[in-house]
Design a protein around this motif. Structure first.
Motif, short mmCIF file in Angstrom:
data_model
loop_
_atom_site.label_atom_id
_atom_site.label_comp_id
_atom_site.label_asym_id
_atom_site.label_seq_id
_atom_site.Cartn_x
_atom_site.Cartn_y
_atom_site.Cartn_z
N ASN A 393 0.83 -1.21 0.00
CA ASN A 393 0.00 0.00 0.00
C ASN A 393 0.87 1.27 0.00
N LYS A 422 -8.02 8.49 -8.97
CA LYS A 422 -8.98 7.39 -8.82
C LYS A 422 -8.31 6.05 -9.08
N VAL A 425 -6.08 5.15 -6.08
CA VAL A 425 -6.90 4.68 -4.96
C VAL A 425 -7.38 3.25 -5.22
N SER A 430 -2.40 5.14 -0.85
CA SER A 430 -2.82 6.39 -0.23
C SER A 430 -2.14 7.52 -1.01
N LEU A 456 -10.72 11.90 -2.28
CA LEU A 456 -9.84 11.41 -1.22
C LEU A 456 -10.54 11.41 0.13
N ASP A 459 -12.88 8.42 0.22
CA ASP A 459 -12.16 7.15 0.38
C ASP A 459 -11.57 7.03 1.78
N ARG A 460 -11.10 8.13 2.32
CA ARG A 460 -10.57 8.08 3.69
C ARG A 460 -11.68 7.73 4.68
N ARG A 465 -8.07 4.92 4.42
CA ARG A 465 -6.71 5.16 3.92
C ARG A 465 -6.22 6.53 4.38
N HIS A 467 -4.96 9.30 3.42
CA HIS A 467 -4.68 10.32 2.41
C HIS A 467 -4.34 11.64 3.10
#
Length: 587
Positions: A393, A422, A425, A430, A456, A459-460, A465, A467
């Motif tokens: 990762n 995108k 991710v 990250s 971001l 997704d976080r 993650r 970011h």
């Protein structure tokens, strides 16, 4: 992005010139447009002209219609636009004078319709006098500017008087009060009181401005003597658009490490305020060419520059000084081989690549004009310790440049940035997102930045993650911090790429201005990069580039070899010392 900037700056008006400034968050579209129009060189007169036309219509209807109802609608619109424009930008004394005088004339005519109240007529006349005094006030305060800061013998610059801006608001309020009283046909005494208060405030502010003007003149008379007593060895001349202080900020720590007295010379108040916030060394502001003799102290030996602003030649004319261009980054962009670099006695460059770039682009430069000093700003950048394929990762820095002032320097990958982030991710990476600060000057690029931040953030929140974006990446962290917090980078044609090369970590470059097939020929640093083709608006080669970036990394040896070519063959333990030693030779 801040820190290592994009090759060379060009002159622009302080507030960004022709670049489009994005509206501030929370501001309506109309008020944002009004603010942009006010600060744009091309549209500076547009809001004022619009309000003047509406106010003139109100005046004509009041004169011809014979009734206050005829003039009511356009007068309200004119007053509303005036207030809205000031809210969108800032109230400035001496602006919208014609519009306000027309509105006062409209108030007078409406008073006549009602049977003129002498107190209302007096209020209109006094308010008009206050408004007509504003251009004098504006001229006085235009001549009130700081001379220096942190310079022994001259003390601190005086506090700026905020009342000069409030005068326009106070006088504008007096105009609206007069209009309201005229429409009602009553309360003329209130209009007179408001107008007298406005005129009094205006005159007091004019007197304050005159005192500040005399104080500025007194400081100027002492400037040369104060600089002579200070005995500076060199000066740094900096002129740039607002929000570009990173150009200077990246060099100040190293100039201070020279251990010699110096001062920063700027040419406008915006730059003055920015530099005073950065350093405790003396800062001197001289706007006109004829003001520069005062700053050339006998002890001066050299002048340093961090961009190629046109007004640099105002100082270069002093042939008793050694003129040294430092620039604020190194890249393969067009501005990096501009013939204007010939005017400097010395060009301090990061590596041999910067020298060869001129010859490769047909710009003849004698070899003695160059000195290789590396990029001292990367001295604290960590060098990769393991292959990226061994990192689970990985964290990827996305650091796109902006669109540039001109079409031939538009290298920004931001229009393809959402798809790139995108894809990162989706691979479990990250992301550290740090766009160039000028990206916000373009509404289109600003929107893309917002889309990426939103992606971001989502997704976080969903996947946890770590970011890094927004203020944390763009303000709290330095460029070196972003480099050190990443295992790989995606960028475009930008000086951050050459600086990132110091880390020997893998990176992608996005080809925007040139097709991928010709990209390395046009931008030789791309020989060490995995290339994504975004030329013509289509994103191609994304998956293949990310496969190499995050996997086998076949260009690792190439990066190692090009590092010395771009950043100098300098021992890591004395990397910044090379610049200090070379600069000290001219002091």
């Amino acid at each position: 992005m801040p820190g290592p900037g994009d090759a060379a700056a060009v002159d622009r008006p302080v507030d960004g010139g022709g670049a489009v400034t994005a509206a501030k968050p929370g501001r309506s579209r109309i008020s944002g447009w009004l603010a942009e129009a006010q600060t744009s060189a091309a549209g500076a007169r547009l809001p004022a002209l619009s309000i003047e036309v509406v106010a003139l219509v109100a005046l004509l209807l009041a004169a011809v219609g014979g009734s206050r109802l005829w003039a009511l609608a356009p007068a309200v619109v004119a007053a509303g636009l005036l207030a809205w424009t000031w809210r969108a930008g800032s109230a400035v004394a001496g602006t919208f004078v014609v519009a306000r005088v027309l509105l006062l004339a409209c108030a007078y005519l409406l008073g006549v319709v009602h049977g003129l109240d002498p107190t209302l007529a007096a209020g209109v006349a006094v308010a008009g006098l206050a408004v007509l005094t504003e251009p004098l006030l504006a001229a006085v305060y235009e001549a009130v500017y700081p001379v220096s800061a942190n310079l022994p013998g001259l003390g601190s610059p005086p506090e700026r008087n905020a009342n000069s801006g409030r005068v326009a608001l106070v006088n504008g309020a007096a105009v609206i009060v007069a209009l309201a009283c005229a429409f009602t046909g009553r309360f003329g005494a209130i209009a007179l009181v408001a107008a007298v208060a406005a005129l009094g405030f205006t005159l007091v502010t004019v007197l304050q401005g005159l005192r500040a003007f005399r104080a500025r003149r007194a400081r100027e008379k002492k400037l040369h003597a104060a600089l002579t007593a200070y005995e500076p060895a060199f000066l740094v001349h900096w002129n740039a658009p607002a929000g570009t202080a990173y150009q200077l900020a990246m060099w100040l720590p190293y100039l201070e490490r020279l251990g010699r007295k110096f001062f920063v010379l700027v040419r406008n108040q915006t730059n003055f305020d920015e530099v005073v916030a950065l350093t405790k060394v003396p800062v001197v502001m001289r706007m006109g060419l004829n003001q520069l003799d005062d700053v050339i102290a006998p002890s001066l030996r050299a002048a340093f520059y961090v961009n190629t602003a046109t007004v640099n030649n105002h100082v270069i004319r002093y042939t008793n000084l050694k003129h040294i261009q430092l620039n604020h980054g190194d890249s393969d962009k067009v501005p990096s081989h501009n013939p204007v670099f010939r005017i400097y006695d010395k060009n301090f460059v990061a590596g041999q690549a910067a020298i060869d770039r001129f010859a490769a682009n047909g710009v003849s430069m004698p070899a003695e004009m160059f000195t290789i000093v590396g990029r001292p700003q990367v001295e604290n950048v960590h060098i990769a310790t393991a292959p990226i394929a061994s990192i689970t990762n990985p964290r990827v820095l996305y650091a796109p440049t902006w669109a540039g002032f001109y079409a031939d320097s538009n290298y920004s990958s931001l229009l393809a940035g959402y798809d790139i982030v995108k894809a990162l991710v989706a691979r479990g990476c990250s992301v550290v997102f740090r766009p160039h600060p000028y990206s916000k000057r373009s509404p289109e690029l600003a929107r893309e930045c917002d889309r990426i931040r939103a992606l971001l953030a989502e997704d976080r929140r969903t996947n946890g993650r770590p970011h890094v974006f927004g203020a944390e990446a763009e303000v709290t962290m330095t460029v070196a911090d972003c480099f050190n917090a990443s295992d790989a980078m995606v960028s475009d044609v930008s000086s951050v790429v050459a600086d990132y090369l110091y880390s020997e970590k893998p990176f992608v470059m996005v080809a925007v201005s040139t097709p991928a097939a010709q990209f390395a020929e046009a931008f030789p640093l791309a020989r060490a990069a995995y290339v994504i083709d975004a030329h013509g608006g289509r994103v191609q080669g994304l998956d293949a580039a990310l496969d190499d970036l995050l996997g086998s990394d076949p260009l690792a040896a190439t990066r190692h070899d090009l590092k010395k070519y771009y950043l100098g063959d300098i021992p890591a333990d004395r990397y910044a010392q090379r610049f200090l030693d070379e600069a000290a030779r001219y002091l």
